[in-house]
Design an enzyme around this catalytic site. Structure first.
Site, mmCIF file in Angstrom:
data_model
loop_
_atom_site.group_PDB
_atom_site.id
_atom_site.type_symbol
_atom_site.label_atom_id
_atom_site.label_comp_id
_atom_site.label_asym_id
_atom_site.label_seq_id
_atom_site.Cartn_x
_atom_site.Cartn_y
_atom_site.Cartn_z
ATOM 1 N N LYS A 126 -12.765 40.793 10.663
ATOM 2 C CA LYS A 126 -12.456 39.562 11.416
ATOM 3 C C LYS A 126 -10.957 39.480 11.686
ATOM 4 C CE LYS A 126 -16.506 37.267 9.520
ATOM 5 N NZ LYS A 126 -17.087 36.474 8.430
ATOM 6 N N GLN A 128 -15.505 32.558 3.521
ATOM 7 C CA GLN A 128 -16.444 33.687 3.509
ATOM 8 C C GLN A 128 -17.516 33.470 2.440
ATOM 9 O OE1 GLN A 128 -16.417 36.425 5.704
ATOM 10 N NE2 GLN A 128 -18.389 36.800 4.756
ATOM 11 N N ASP A 177 -17.526 28.406 11.898
ATOM 12 C CA ASP A 177 -18.827 29.010 11.579
ATOM 13 C C ASP A 177 -19.977 28.099 12.026
ATOM 14 O OD1 ASP A 177 -18.808 31.573 10.541
ATOM 15 O OD2 ASP A 177 -18.334 30.924 8.495
#
Ligand code: NDP
Length: 289
Positions: free
Chosen positions: A53, A97, A120
């Site tokens: 990422k 994460q 997200d």
């Protein structure tokens, strides 16, 4: 033979557009989109995901800030860090994460993220917005899958869509997106009766199960568009490889189009994270995306 949908190529083109957009945001608005990535513990797979990422951010001119906490960190420490990032005007996106170490409550941490920085799309507010068809940040994997479907099929109205899997991060948001596109949507799961029969009704079949080559060729309606979200690491003939949730070799002669694994949905997930970060940065200045 089915057309193989080039998710990597689509993701690369999307990222090129985003790179141009990031550069014009810098010039015209002195705005550099910035994502903060929070990594807790030493899970090797999580480290790989985060570094992929961060690499993509660099390619696009998006600023990324990595925050690493030890696996032993307390809930207060982690939620405190998220709160600090929420109030930092230079940070437009926050990604924690997953998975988190077991002693940490993922829902509490995720819902601590400001919805407007939730790139997200996992907070309750963004989940609810998607469910009722309001604007919000949409989870990256379903968003990327929908982009591939629309690129492939154009208008999805009236098509029968079957989503196999009902997780909060893939199956359910995917179903909501397809419903918004006026598909007739069925969500299948481990208790579904006659799963092969249900799948055979699908003009669009999305597999998000987490079982290697689970969906067989004769479960697929001839000409259907198949989106394989699955990423399964297996060992075969003495070598490690990645396979999807669909038996690709058996599906290809039947389907109309199919995403490969790797090179299908996976690259779209990261590209859509970049897309959401640019969207969040623009929204922070009242600019439309
Ligand atoms: P989850 O494990 O959270 O969900 C799996 C779903 O599959 C559940 O709803 C489960 O049903 C259903 N399921 C399991 N077994 C069966 C069965 N025998 N028949 C029918 N349904 C079944 O997985 P995720 O949604 O997080 O991920 C799914 C896959 O997608 C994984 O391979 C994952 O690695 C991959 N993935 C890929 C991403 C990408 O970027 N391409 C991103 C995220 C995930 P039930 O609810 O009844 O238990």
């Amino acid at each position: 033979m089915a057309k193989v949908i080039d998710g990597k190529g689509f993701a690369d083109r999307l990222c090129e557009q985003l790179r141009d957009e990031v550069s014009s945001l810098k010039q015209a608005h002195d705005l550099t989109p910035c994502i903060a990535v929070v990594l807790v513990g030493d899970d090797p797979a999580s480290h790989v995901y985060v570094s992929n990422k961060v690499k993509r951010c660099e390619q696009l001119g998006i600023e990324s800030r990595e925050h690493r906490l030890p696996a032993t960190c307390s809930a207060d420490e982690l939620i405190g860090l998220v709160a600090q990032l929420n109030s930092d005007p230079g940070v437009h996106g926050i990604l924690v994460q997953l998975p988190l170490p077991e002693h940490l409550d993922e829902n509490a941490v995720i819902n601590g993220i400001s919805p407007e920085k939730d790139v997200d799309g996992f907070t309750l507010l963004n989940t609810g917005a998607l469910a009722v068809g309001q604007r919000g940040l949409v989870p990256c994997t379903p968003l990327g899958s929908l982009m591939l479907l629309k690129d492939q099929l154009g208008d999805l109205s009236g098509l029968n869509a079957v989503v196999v899997g009902r997780s909060n991060i893939v199956g359910k948001p995917m179903a909501s997106l397809l419903l918004q596109e006026n598909c007739t949507v069925t969500i299948a799961h481990s208790r579904t009766r006659d799963l092969p029969g249900v799948c055979r009704q699908a003009d669009i079949l999305v597999a998000a199960v987490g079982r290697p080559r689970f969906i067989k060729g004769d479960w697929i309606k001839p000409g259907a568009t198949v989106i394989d979200v699955g990423i399964n690491r297996i060992e075969e003939d003495g070598r490690k490889r990645l396979v999807g949730d669909v038996d690709f070799d058996a599906a290809q002669p039947v389907a109309g189009a199919i995403t490969p694994v790797p090179g299908g949905v996976g690259p779209m997930t990261i590209a859509c994270l970049m897309y959401n970060t640019v969207t969040a940065a623009k929204a922070s200045r009242g600019l439309d995306h």
